[in-house]
Design a protein around this motif. Sequence first.
Motif, PDB file in Angstrom:
ATOM      1  N   HIS A 103      65.338  33.904  11.188  1.00 33.94           N
ATOM      2  CA  HIS A 103      65.316  35.331  11.490  1.00 33.94           C
ATOM      3  C   HIS A 103      65.133  35.551  12.985  1.00 33.94           C
ATOM      4  O   HIS A 103      64.341  34.851  13.629  1.00 33.94           O
ATOM      5  N   LEU A 116      63.882  43.228  13.101  1.00 32.21           N
ATOM      6  CA  LEU A 116      64.834  42.201  12.688  1.00 32.21           C
ATOM      7  C   LEU A 116      66.237  42.632  13.097  1.00 32.21           C
ATOM      8  O   LEU A 116      66.702  43.706  12.733  1.00 32.21           O
ATOM      9  N   THR A 119      69.881  37.537  10.829  1.00 31.41           N
ATOM     10  CA  THR A 119      69.418  36.404  10.034  1.00 31.41           C
ATOM     11  C   THR A 119      70.541  35.371   9.961  1.00 31.41           C
ATOM     12  O   THR A 119      71.667  35.709   9.575  1.00 31.41           O
TER      13      THR A 119
END
Length: 464
Positions: A103, A116, A119
């Motif tokens: 991540h 975030l 990924t």
Amino acid sequence: MTDPTFYRSPADAIVAPREELAYVAAFDRSGRRPDAMAVLDVNPSSAEYGRIVGWTDMPGRGDELHHFGWNACSSALKHEGHDMDGLARRFLLVPGLRSSQLHVLDTVPDPRAPSLIKTITAGELAANAGYSRPHTLHCGPDGVFLTCLGGRDGADGPGGIALLDHTTFDVLRAWETDRGPQRLAYDAWWHLNRNTLISSEWGAPSLIEDGLVPEKLLAHEYGHALHFWDLAAGAHRQRVELGEQHQMVLELRPAHDPEATWGFAGVVISTEDLSASVWRWHLDGEQWRADKVITVPAAPADPDSLPPALKPFGAVPPLITDIDLSVDDRFLYVSCWGTGELKQFDVTDPASPRETGSIRLGGITARHEHPAAPGEPLSGGPQMVEVSRDGRRVYVTNSLYGAWDDQFYPDGVGAWMAKLDADPAGGLTVDPGFFPHGDEFRGLRAHQVRLQGGDASSDSYCYR
């Protein structure tokens, strides 16, 4: 504009402004809840000092966050291959050791709420590099170096290093062009001025994911060697055997002095006597050699007080699970997770370390208390250790890895973090005002720490 947290010398790093935030990887052993990145206030002038002030959940479950690191560091000032335009210590690259996902968290614009942004899947890691179980990463000459314990799709090996793009973090390829006898992996670091990468060995996925396998330990199937590589070519050059009894060669800490040709490696356990050790590697002519310079003996204990795995031995092994070297290359910190002790050694003479300080917190049988919680025995022990750039503050967390926690601390490890103050002349004291623990981590376990702006082990080894 050059990132002000990139330093051209160890001396520059030491006098830089102190850290104000710490990032801590937290994981759910059961895999029922998302793992997370906790953000702690480490500014002693703040009203929230020692408290968790930010929290970012991972997108899935079962990652088992372990080690993580920054996208860039002071190495960019030396490495060719970096586009320096706008490059900053901005992104946290956070692997899931069990999920094999990676991540990418952006700490800008709000460092207390990392977001975030990407990924990298286990499938991409397997397809492009042939690896799984990502463990440790460092910003390097050709990209981001990501050590991996497993082969494709969780196979037992060989493990090795995946190379990621500096900017997109896409998986480019396996770094090795000729791995020679190397099969097991763990950490990797380098001496840039010698065009040399060093790697260490823990174990294949089947040897770690469900805890220590005693019969495999006694059969000496865990790692017990160091490997030296041509950094530019990705080619194996030399294997240095430490002795098959010295099982699990983990953390590597090369000297920060760019002209130095030595460093330290921690070894978890000896099958001869349950002791743990630290080894110094060094260049001798044209050959690399390694010598044991620190031995920490096992502590006798009543078998009735020991977890099942240790009852037959009647002793607590120190279990050196992490080491860290101050930026001035003067003090080495050694985590003895089993006995609950963090040791400080003066390594001004790296061939003859001298113990100068010790703090006890937790431990398999001792359960030493934190001064902020008298009467509250601690489980776990000093495990991951992070030293501030100026060497005055040392942060520790208490969890190793889910199944290993359960094996050595079957009553539970909980979650806690401590800060120690280091005397420039030697010696350690616990900061009684810094003790995030228990419910503050929302039922997750606390693993690795990284400091905002960099620290002794996530930066350097790369100055010019």
